[in-house]
Design a protein around this motif. Structure first.
Motif, PDB file in Angstrom:
ATOM      1  N   ARG A 187       0.861  -1.183   0.000  1.00 38.41           N
ATOM      2  CA  ARG A 187       0.000   0.000   0.000  1.00 38.41           C
ATOM      3  C   ARG A 187       0.897   1.233   0.000  1.00 38.41           C
ATOM      4  N   PRO A 188       0.462   2.290  -0.664  1.00 38.88           N
ATOM      5  CA  PRO A 188       1.253   3.522  -0.583  1.00 38.88           C
ATOM      6  C   PRO A 188       1.258   4.045   0.851  1.00 38.88           C
ATOM      7  N   ARG A 189       2.298   4.751   1.225  1.00 35.87           N
ATOM      8  CA  ARG A 189       2.442   5.268   2.586  1.00 35.87           C
ATOM      9  C   ARG A 189       1.359   6.270   2.930  1.00 35.87           C
ATOM     10  N   GLY A 190       1.009   7.162   1.965  1.00 35.96           N
ATOM     11  CA  GLY A 190       0.006   8.096   2.390  1.00 35.96           C
ATOM     12  C   GLY A 190      -0.520   9.129   1.441  1.00 35.96           C
ATOM     13  N   TYR A 191       0.340   9.868   0.778  1.00 36.09           N
ATOM     14  CA  TYR A 191      -0.143  11.058   0.086  1.00 36.09           C
ATOM     15  C   TYR A 191       0.062  10.966  -1.409  1.00 36.09           C
ATOM     16  N   SER A 192      -0.899  11.534  -2.148  1.00 36.53           N
ATOM     17  CA  SER A 192      -0.812  11.583  -3.605  1.00 36.53           C
ATOM     18  C   SER A 192       0.096  12.745  -4.012  1.00 36.53           C
ATOM     19  N   ASP A 193       0.327  12.879  -5.304  1.00 34.63           N
ATOM     20  CA  ASP A 193       1.201  13.942  -5.809  1.00 34.63           C
ATOM     21  C   ASP A 193       0.679  15.338  -5.483  1.00 34.63           C
ATOM     22  N   ASN A 194      -0.649  15.485  -5.358  1.00 32.65           N
ATOM     23  CA  ASN A 194      -1.212  16.809  -5.065  1.00 32.65           C
ATOM     24  C   ASN A 194      -1.366  17.059  -3.559  1.00 32.65           C
ATOM     25  N   GLY A 195      -0.779  16.172  -2.730  1.00 33.63           N
ATOM     26  CA  GLY A 195      -0.769  16.399  -1.287  1.00 33.63           C
ATOM     27  C   GLY A 195      -1.990  15.906  -0.537  1.00 33.63           C
ATOM     28  N   ARG A 196      -2.879  15.200  -1.195  1.00 35.91           N
ATOM     29  CA  ARG A 196      -4.076  14.669  -0.530  1.00 35.91           C
ATOM     30  C   ARG A 196      -3.809  13.236  -0.068  1.00 35.91           C
ATOM     31  N   VAL A 197      -4.553  12.805   0.945  1.00 36.98           N
ATOM     32  CA  VAL A 197      -4.410  11.437   1.431  1.00 36.98           C
ATOM     33  C   VAL A 197      -4.951  10.488   0.366  1.00 36.98           C
ATOM     34  N   ALA A 198      -4.119   9.548  -0.074  1.00 40.43           N
ATOM     35  CA  ALA A 198      -4.527   8.579  -1.093  1.00 40.43           C
ATOM     36  C   ALA A 198      -5.545   7.607  -0.501  1.00 40.43           C
ATOM     37  N   ASP A 199      -6.575   7.267  -1.285  1.00 37.50           N
ATOM     38  CA  ASP A 199      -7.692   6.456  -0.782  1.00 37.50           C
ATOM     39  C   ASP A 199      -7.285   5.106  -0.206  1.00 37.50           C
ATOM     40  N   ILE A 200      -6.353   4.413  -0.840  1.00 32.11           N
ATOM     41  CA  ILE A 200      -6.005   3.065  -0.377  1.00 32.11           C
ATOM     42  C   ILE A 200      -4.708   3.046   0.427  1.00 32.11           C
ATOM     43  N   SER A 201      -4.304   4.204   0.913  1.00 30.85           N
ATOM     44  CA  SER A 201      -3.015   4.298   1.594  1.00 30.85           C
ATOM     45  C   SER A 201      -3.105   3.891   3.067  1.00 30.85           C
TER      46      SER A 201
ATOM     47  N   ARG B 137      -6.557   6.772   9.633  1.00 30.55           N
ATOM     48  CA  ARG B 137      -7.550   7.816   9.902  1.00 30.55           C
ATOM     49  C   ARG B 137      -8.948   7.254  10.152  1.00 30.55           C
ATOM     50  N   THR B 138      -9.143   5.963   9.965  1.00 31.52           N
ATOM     51  CA  THR B 138     -10.445   5.363  10.273  1.00 31.52           C
ATOM     52  C   THR B 138     -10.578   5.058  11.758  1.00 31.52           C
ATOM     53  N   GLY B 139      -9.491   5.127  12.504  1.00 32.63           N
ATOM     54  CA  GLY B 139      -9.509   4.850  13.938  1.00 32.63           C
ATOM     55  C   GLY B 139      -9.876   6.076  14.745  1.00 32.63           C
ATOM     56  N   SER B 140     -10.020   5.883  16.036  1.00 30.96           N
ATOM     57  CA  SER B 140     -10.338   6.989  16.945  1.00 30.96           C
ATOM     58  C   SER B 140      -9.141   7.924  17.051  1.00 30.96           C
ATOM     59  N   PRO B 141      -9.369   9.238  16.929  1.00 35.32           N
ATOM     60  CA  PRO B 141      -8.256  10.199  17.031  1.00 35.32           C
ATOM     61  C   PRO B 141      -7.506  10.056  18.358  1.00 35.32           C
ATOM     62  N   GLY B 142      -6.190  10.039  18.272  1.00 37.32           N
ATOM     63  CA  GLY B 142      -5.361   9.931  19.466  1.00 37.32           C
ATOM     64  C   GLY B 142      -5.267   8.530  20.047  1.00 37.32           C
ATOM     65  N   MET B 143      -5.912   7.568  19.413  1.00 36.22           N
ATOM     66  CA  MET B 143      -5.905   6.200  19.940  1.00 36.22           C
ATOM     67  C   MET B 143      -5.264   5.210  18.970  1.00 36.22           C
ATOM     68  N   CYS B 144      -4.671   5.693  17.899  1.00 36.67           N
ATOM     69  CA  CYS B 144      -4.066   4.828  16.891  1.00 36.67           C
ATOM     70  C   CYS B 144      -2.607   5.231  16.689  1.00 36.67           C
ATOM     71  N   TYR B 145      -1.844   4.290  16.190  1.00 34.91           N
ATOM     72  CA  TYR B 145      -0.435   4.570  15.920  1.00 34.91           C
ATOM     73  C   TYR B 145      -0.011   3.748  14.721  1.00 34.91           C
ATOM     74  N   LEU B 146       0.486   4.410  13.695  1.00 38.36           N
ATOM     75  CA  LEU B 146       0.968   3.733  12.500  1.00 38.36           C
ATOM     76  C   LEU B 146       2.465   3.527  12.639  1.00 38.36           C
ATOM     77  N   TYR B 147       2.870   2.287  12.802  1.00 38.73           N
ATOM     78  CA  TYR B 147       4.295   1.958  12.876  1.00 38.73           C
ATOM     79  C   TYR B 147       4.718   1.549  11.472  1.00 38.73           C
TER      80      TYR B 147
END
Length: 145
Positions: A9-23, A29-39
Motif C-alpha cells: 500500500r502507498p504510505r500516504g499522500y498523492s502527488d497533489n498532497g491529498r491522502v490517497a484512498d487506499i493508503s 484515519r479510520t480509527g479513533s483520534p489519538g488512539m491509533c499509531y501507524l508503525y
C-alpha cells in the motif's frame, strides 16, 4: 513497511498532497483520534547510513523489544500511543546521544536562549566549532532509536 510483499500500500499522500484512498494514512484515519499509531519502517538512505523498510514479516518488531513497546504504547493512558512509543525509545539511545540531547536542552526557552538575531529570523548560522554544533552533529549521526 516500505518493502511489503503481500499487501503493498502507498504510505500516504498523492502527488497533489491529498491522502490517497487506499493508503496506510487513510487506514489509520479510520480509527479513533489519538488512539491509533501507524508503525511504518521506511527505506532511508543518507550521508549517515541507510535503513531498509520492513517486508511482510516485519523484522523490526523483533529488535529492541519493539513489539512489546508498541503494545504498551497502545495501552498507555497517560499519553497518546505515539508519545508513549517515542518515550520508550530513549532507553535505546547511546550515552553520547543522550548527553548531546541534554546539552542542547529540552525546553524551547532553553533553545531560544542561544539564538542570535531578531525573533523574525528563521535561521541563523551555528559556528562549526561550537558545542551546539557538536551536539546536533552527534544527534544526527547517532543510530536511530
Amino acid at each position: 513497511g516500505a518493502k511489503e510483499e503481500k499487501w503493498p500500500r502507498p504510505r500516504g499522500y498523492s502527488d497533489n498532497g491529498r491522502v490517497a484512498d487506499i493508503s496506510l494514512e487513510a487506514l489509520i484515519r479510520t480509527g479513533s483520534p489519538g488512539m491509533c499509531y501507524l508503525y511504518y519502517t521506511a527505506d532511508v538512505s543518507s550521508n549517515w547510513g541507510s535503513r531498509k523498510g520492513d517486508t511482510h514479516v516485519p523484522t523490526s518488531l523483533l529488535l529492541h523489544d519493539c513489539l512489546p513497546r508498541l503494545v504498551d504504547s497502545l495501552l498507555a493512558t497517560s499519553s497518546s500511543p505515539a508519545a508513549a512509543f517515542q518515550a520508550s525509545s530513549r532507553a535505546f539511545l547511546s550515552l553520547e546521544r543522550v548527553a548531546a540531547e541534554n546539552g542542547l536542552g529540552w525546553h524551547p526557552n532553553t533553545l531560544r536562549s542561544r539564538f542570535v538575531g531578531t525573533e523574525d529570523d528563521t535561521r541563523v548560522e551555528v559556528p562549526p566549532d561550537s558545542a551546539e554544533f557538536r551536539h546536533v552533529d552527534c544527534i544526527f549521526k547517532a543510530d536511530p532509536a
